[in-house]
Design a protein around this motif. Structure first.
Motif, PDB file in Angstrom:
ATOM      1  N   MET A   1       0.892  -1.139   0.066  1.00 16.09           N
ATOM      2  CA  MET A   1       0.143   0.068   0.050  1.00 16.09           C
ATOM      3  C   MET A   1       0.840   1.189  -0.034  1.00 16.09           C
ATOM      4  SD  MET A   1      -3.133   1.435   0.636  1.00 16.09           S
ATOM      5  CE  MET A   1      -4.217   0.520   1.885  1.00 16.09           C
ATOM      6  N   HIS A   2       0.626   2.565  -0.958  1.00 14.16           N
ATOM      7  CA  HIS A   2       1.236   3.600  -0.761  1.00 14.16           C
ATOM      8  C   HIS A   2       0.098   4.388  -0.607  1.00 14.16           C
ATOM      9  CE1 HIS A   2       5.109   1.973  -2.490  1.00 14.16           C
ATOM     10  NE2 HIS A   2       4.432   1.035  -3.281  1.00 14.16           N
ATOM     11  N   ALA A  17      -1.750  -1.686  -4.495  1.00 12.08           N
ATOM     12  CA  ALA A  17      -1.049  -2.740  -4.903  1.00 12.08           C
ATOM     13  C   ALA A  17       0.337  -2.171  -5.195  1.00 12.08           C
ATOM     14  CB  ALA A  17      -1.782  -3.087  -6.218  1.00 12.08           C
ATOM     15  N   PRO A  18       1.337  -3.082  -5.368  1.00 11.82           N
ATOM     16  CA  PRO A  18       2.712  -2.466  -5.525  1.00 11.82           C
ATOM     17  C   PRO A  18       2.928  -1.739  -6.827  1.00 11.82           C
ATOM     18  CG  PRO A  18       2.720  -4.779  -5.282  1.00 11.82           C
ATOM     19  CD  PRO A  18       1.313  -4.260  -5.461  1.00 11.82           C
ATOM     20  N   ILE A  19       3.726  -0.649  -6.640  1.00  7.49           N
ATOM     21  CA  ILE A  19       3.974   0.358  -7.919  1.00  7.49           C
ATOM     22  C   ILE A  19       4.913  -0.549  -8.804  1.00  7.49           C
ATOM     23  CG2 ILE A  19       5.194   2.205  -8.798  1.00  7.49           C
ATOM     24  CD1 ILE A  19       4.046   3.811  -6.404  1.00  7.49           C
ATOM     25  N   GLU A  20       4.542  -0.873  -9.947  1.00 13.24           N
ATOM     26  CA  GLU A  20       5.490  -1.731 -10.733  1.00 13.24           C
ATOM     27  C   GLU A  20       6.745  -1.547 -11.292  1.00 13.24           C
ATOM     28  OE1 GLU A  20       3.057  -4.656 -13.214  1.00 13.24           O
ATOM     29  OE2 GLU A  20       1.402  -4.530 -11.550  1.00 13.24           O
ATOM     30  N   ARG A  46      -5.279   1.144 -12.920  1.00 10.90           N
ATOM     31  CA  ARG A  46      -6.031   2.302 -12.492  1.00 10.90           C
ATOM     32  C   ARG A  46      -6.873   1.653 -11.332  1.00 10.90           C
ATOM     33  NH1 ARG A  46      -8.517   6.268 -16.920  1.00 10.90           N
ATOM     34  NH2 ARG A  46      -6.482   6.407 -18.444  1.00 10.90           N
ATOM     35  N   VAL A  47      -7.235   0.419 -11.418  1.00 12.19           N
ATOM     36  CA  VAL A  47      -8.085   0.115 -10.453  1.00 12.19           C
ATOM     37  C   VAL A  47      -7.747   0.073  -9.023  1.00 12.19           C
ATOM     38  CG1 VAL A  47      -9.417  -1.330 -11.896  1.00 12.19           C
ATOM     39  CG2 VAL A  47      -7.364  -2.332 -10.620  1.00 12.19           C
ATOM     40  N   HIS A  48      -6.200   0.170  -8.769  1.00 12.47           N
ATOM     41  CA  HIS A  48      -5.395   0.214  -7.553  1.00 12.47           C
ATOM     42  C   HIS A  48      -5.315   1.501  -7.011  1.00 12.47           C
ATOM     43  CE1 HIS A  48      -5.042  -3.930  -7.761  1.00 12.47           C
ATOM     44  NE2 HIS A  48      -4.370  -3.864  -9.033  1.00 12.47           N
ATOM     45  N   PHE A  49      -5.720   2.645  -7.855  1.00 14.55           N
ATOM     46  CA  PHE A  49      -5.449   4.069  -7.478  1.00 14.55           C
ATOM     47  C   PHE A  49      -6.589   4.607  -6.929  1.00 14.55           C
ATOM     48  CE2 PHE A  49      -5.221   8.674  -7.798  1.00 14.55           C
ATOM     49  CZ  PHE A  49      -4.073   8.805  -7.439  1.00 14.55           C
ATOM     50  N   ASN A  78       1.573  18.419  -9.365  1.00 21.12           N
ATOM     51  CA  ASN A  78       1.170  17.268 -10.462  1.00 21.12           C
ATOM     52  C   ASN A  78       0.864  15.880  -9.812  1.00 21.12           C
ATOM     53  OD1 ASN A  78       1.856  18.622 -13.208  1.00 21.12           O
ATOM     54  ND2 ASN A  78       3.428  19.276 -11.911  1.00 21.12           N
ATOM     55  N   LEU A  79      -0.105  15.513 -10.439  1.00 21.50           N
ATOM     56  CA  LEU A  79      -0.410  14.116  -9.727  1.00 21.50           C
ATOM     57  C   LEU A  79      -0.236  12.915 -10.447  1.00 21.50           C
ATOM     58  CD1 LEU A  79      -3.678  15.571  -7.886  1.00 21.50           C
ATOM     59  CD2 LEU A  79      -1.449  15.155  -6.773  1.00 21.50           C
ATOM     60  N   GLN A  80      -0.967  12.886 -11.680  1.00 23.59           N
ATOM     61  CA  GLN A  80      -1.026  11.802 -12.723  1.00 23.59           C
ATOM     62  C   GLN A  80      -0.648  12.120 -14.044  1.00 23.59           C
ATOM     63  OE1 GLN A  80      -5.180  11.123 -11.664  1.00 23.59           O
ATOM     64  NE2 GLN A  80      -4.725   8.932 -10.958  1.00 23.59           N
TER      65      GLN A  80
END
Length: 135
Positions: A1-2, A17-20, A46-49, A78-80
């Protein structure tokens, strides 16, 4: 989790989820958008953010056809970055907004042909040459 947030703390998000992987993008749009030599993004599905606070403060900017960048309306963080094609299920999160530790993940530089002439890439990470929308 982040967990992450914008500069003023209005916008907060979680990634469950892990950042891949991470990319350090040197295209002209990322350089201008971040006001830096390059922009560093972590890639997640996207489903994990999930935004958990301040969704009403998140603004979108369509920087080129099919490409959206989000930022905080209050402080401008800036976010995404995400694109309709070719990766519609993925979102790239500005790594500088993380509040949690990232750890070691695969990284690379992209659009290096567009890099700022005053910056030398000397970290040994893989480099990709791709033409960006501002080339």
């Amino acid at each position: 989790m982040h967990n992450g947030s914008c500069l003023c703390g209005t916008v907060k998000y979680e990634i469950d989820a892990p950042i891949e992987s991470a990319t350090h993008c040197h295209c002209g749009q990322c350089r201008k958008g971040h006001g830096a030599a390059f922009a560093s993004y972590g890639n997640v599905r996207r489903v994990h953010f999930h935004f958990v606070a301040g969704l009403d403060a998140v603004a979108e900017f369509h920087s080129s056809p099919g490409v959206t960048r989000t930022f905080c309306r209050q402080c401008g963080s800036n976010l995404q970055w995400f694109a309709d094609h070719p990766y519609p299920d993925w979102v790239s999160v500005a790594l500088g907004t993380l509040d949690s530790q990232l750890g070691e993940i695969p990284q690379k530089h992209i659009y290096v042909e567009s890099k700022a002439d005053w910056y030398a890439i000397a970290d040994g990470l893989p480099q990709e040459h791709r033409s960006g929308p501002d080339e």
